[in-house]
Design an enzyme around this catalytic site. Sequence first.
Site, PDB file in Angstrom:
ATOM      1  N   LYS A 118       0.733  -1.264   0.142  1.00 52.79           N
ATOM      2  CA  LYS A 118      -0.172   0.001   0.003  1.00 52.79           C
ATOM      3  C   LYS A 118       0.653   1.134   0.033  1.00 52.79           C
ATOM      4  O   LYS A 118       0.449   2.356  -0.425  1.00 52.79           O
ATOM      5  CB  LYS A 118      -0.848   0.002   1.167  1.00 52.79           C
ATOM      6  CG  LYS A 118      -2.135  -0.923   0.997  1.00 52.79           C
ATOM      7  CD  LYS A 118      -3.003  -1.014   2.176  1.00 52.79           C
ATOM      8  CE  LYS A 118      -4.318  -1.904   2.105  1.00 52.79           C
ATOM      9  NZ  LYS A 118      -4.075  -3.247   1.798  1.00 52.79           N
ATOM     10  N   LYS A 161      -2.091   1.935   9.136  1.00 53.53           N
ATOM     11  CA  LYS A 161      -2.643   0.835   8.378  1.00 53.53           C
ATOM     12  C   LYS A 161      -1.367  -0.147   8.066  1.00 53.53           C
ATOM     13  O   LYS A 161      -0.245   0.806   7.799  1.00 53.53           O
ATOM     14  CB  LYS A 161      -3.072   1.113   6.872  1.00 53.53           C
ATOM     15  CG  LYS A 161      -4.585   1.952   7.075  1.00 53.53           C
ATOM     16  CD  LYS A 161      -5.143   2.128   5.642  1.00 53.53           C
ATOM     17  CE  LYS A 161      -6.317   3.000   5.688  1.00 53.53           C
ATOM     18  NZ  LYS A 161      -6.763   3.132   3.988  1.00 53.53           N
ATOM     19  N   GLY A 168      -9.110  -5.263   7.094  1.00 49.93           N
ATOM     20  CA  GLY A 168      -9.235  -4.488   8.501  1.00 49.93           C
ATOM     21  C   GLY A 168      -8.134  -5.018   9.544  1.00 49.93           C
ATOM     22  O   GLY A 168      -7.798  -4.607  10.466  1.00 49.93           O
ATOM     23  N   GLU A 203      -2.517   7.995   7.624  1.00 49.23           N
ATOM     24  CA  GLU A 203      -3.305   8.883   6.758  1.00 49.23           C
ATOM     25  C   GLU A 203      -4.627   9.326   7.431  1.00 49.23           C
ATOM     26  O   GLU A 203      -4.936   8.838   8.613  1.00 49.23           O
ATOM     27  CB  GLU A 203      -3.456   8.258   5.383  1.00 49.23           C
ATOM     28  CG  GLU A 203      -4.566   7.036   5.406  1.00 49.23           C
ATOM     29  CD  GLU A 203      -4.395   6.350   3.850  1.00 49.23           C
ATOM     30  OE1 GLU A 203      -3.770   6.647   3.161  1.00 49.23           O
ATOM     31  OE2 GLU A 203      -5.585   5.390   3.960  1.00 49.23           O
ATOM     32  N   LEU A 206     -11.352   9.250   7.486  1.00 50.28           N
ATOM     33  CA  LEU A 206     -12.640   9.803   6.983  1.00 50.28           C
ATOM     34  C   LEU A 206     -13.601   9.333   7.853  1.00 50.28           C
ATOM     35  O   LEU A 206     -13.783   8.094   8.193  1.00 50.28           O
ATOM     36  CB  LEU A 206     -12.873   9.799   5.650  1.00 50.28           C
ATOM     37  CG  LEU A 206     -11.758  10.342   4.652  1.00 50.28           C
ATOM     38  CD1 LEU A 206     -12.152  10.096   3.384  1.00 50.28           C
ATOM     39  CD2 LEU A 206     -11.540  11.921   5.052  1.00 50.28           C
ATOM     40  N   HIS A 211     -17.462   4.082  -0.002  1.00 51.42           N
ATOM     41  CA  HIS A 211     -16.677   3.272  -0.880  1.00 51.42           C
ATOM     42  C   HIS A 211     -16.716   3.225  -2.500  1.00 51.42           C
ATOM     43  O   HIS A 211     -17.762   2.482  -2.882  1.00 51.42           O
ATOM     44  CB  HIS A 211     -16.610   1.860  -0.331  1.00 51.42           C
ATOM     45  CG  HIS A 211     -15.451   0.751  -1.085  1.00 51.42           C
ATOM     46  ND1 HIS A 211     -14.480   0.292   0.166  1.00 51.42           N
ATOM     47  CD2 HIS A 211     -15.471   0.622  -2.166  1.00 51.42           C
ATOM     48  CE1 HIS A 211     -13.707  -0.402  -0.863  1.00 51.42           C
ATOM     49  NE2 HIS A 211     -14.335  -0.217  -2.188  1.00 51.42           N
ATOM     50  N   ARG A 294      -6.642  -7.839  -9.437  1.00 54.41           N
ATOM     51  CA  ARG A 294      -7.454  -9.127  -9.944  1.00 54.41           C
ATOM     52  C   ARG A 294      -8.842  -8.968 -10.348  1.00 54.41           C
ATOM     53  O   ARG A 294      -9.275  -7.812 -10.365  1.00 54.41           O
ATOM     54  CB  ARG A 294      -7.443 -10.044  -8.861  1.00 54.41           C
ATOM     55  CG  ARG A 294      -8.106  -9.441  -7.447  1.00 54.41           C
ATOM     56  CD  ARG A 294      -8.278 -10.496  -6.583  1.00 54.41           C
ATOM     57  NE  ARG A 294      -8.620  -9.709  -5.086  1.00 54.41           N
ATOM     58  CZ  ARG A 294      -9.823  -9.302  -4.841  1.00 54.41           C
ATOM     59  NH1 ARG A 294     -10.695  -9.283  -5.693  1.00 54.41           N
ATOM     60  NH2 ARG A 294      -9.986  -8.840  -3.753  1.00 54.41           N
TER      61      ARG A 294
END
Length: 448
Positions: A118, A161, A168, A203, A206, A211, A294
């Site tokens: 990420k 993250k 999650g 980060e 929100l 999504h 994918r």
Amino acid sequence: MTKPMRVLIANRGEIALRITRACGLMGLETIGVYSEADAGLAHLACVDAKVCIGPASAAQSYLDQERILRAARLCSADMVHPGYGFLSENAAFAEAVEQAGLIFIGPSAQVMRLMGDKISAKQEMVAAGVPCLPGSDGALPDNMQDTQRICDAIGYPLIVKASAGGGGRGMRIVETSKDVANAVSNARQESLLAFGKQDVYAERFLKSPRHIEIQIVADRHGNAVWLGGRDCSVQRRHQKLVEEAPPAGIPAQDLATLGAQCAKACQQIGYVGVGTFEFLYEDGQFCFIEMNTRLQVEHPVTEMTSGIDIVREQIAVALGHPLSFTQADIKCAGHAIECRINAENPDTFLPHPGKITQWWPAGGPGVRMDSHIYESYVVPPYYDSLIAKLIVHGNTREDAIERMRAALDETHIGGISTTIPLQQRVLQADAFLDGTVTVHSLDQGLMK
């Protein structure tokens, strides 16, 4: 006469059946692999060859790379389609397939590694001009004072993250400055246990985002197009339950601008295949969160609105063919909704495997059921609980909602519990009807 190419389908369930059908339309032969618990899978009656690859445990069957490659050699496969889940985003597997002289139906291992992390994925998106959340520039440093300073500059609330995370895991929400050290430590520990890496980044968090996804497909000739947007905000515990295309209430021009940015990013990183850019959307702003390298579970809603057979196109570009359409050819029409039907208790979400005693799927105009189950099929306890995807298409969102309500009412699955009752409630909820569902709505009980 040229011998047809053979595709080994390294997956199970409804997606294995979906791939089998696409291969049949293309004149490709298929090889089905299955575990000892999956000898009764529907697609195995349709493939040209089948091989048992091990016991019920996924680790000893669908996740065992050597067993799958051995099956490919045994049946003279030319290509391997990983579907979704299992090994679909495993760069080492993609590499092993290519080293075995076979075609991996997906992006290269190099691109998969780039976008699977990420941190590197976000850096690439920033460079490509794709909108991203304010956050740390790379992994948070080991020195906690430096980490504290970075987090304070981002502002609160923020989220920590895992760079290799998903589902999650390795995530912590930080409400205030004094919570940073504990959150970072816990996220690193969880990430190490789950993914074998402890790199984490931070980060802005929100509080009420939607999504939103952009579906893309790109070939080896430098062409990349986007096929429309999706809203996947109806989630529980980070797992999607209802998806729709296009997203309600978002200006078409805003989606078009975002889609063009995603297509450009694909060209920049040399992406080949189908993929999905995922964003959070709040207050009119899109923020990139990750790319799935994918086929997505929810690809049918995009197929219904775009008229493009995404799986067929995915296989074609893997074979080296140029895209069969340009961006100007894509004219998305109407509205589509998908409900993921899981073998779960609709209130507790606990899996409910068992024998299907009744199977009465919905039908009629604008209704599609993607499923591998049948009456007397036994849902095994070893794998993901997804047993069917119910998809509808209407001229408008209101038409699609009415059609989905009727289709859910018509669908009867006996012998096990499913998520249908919950999805029926969602389709009646004010937040869904007015298009204001956020990723937290279901977990907060706002649609029950």
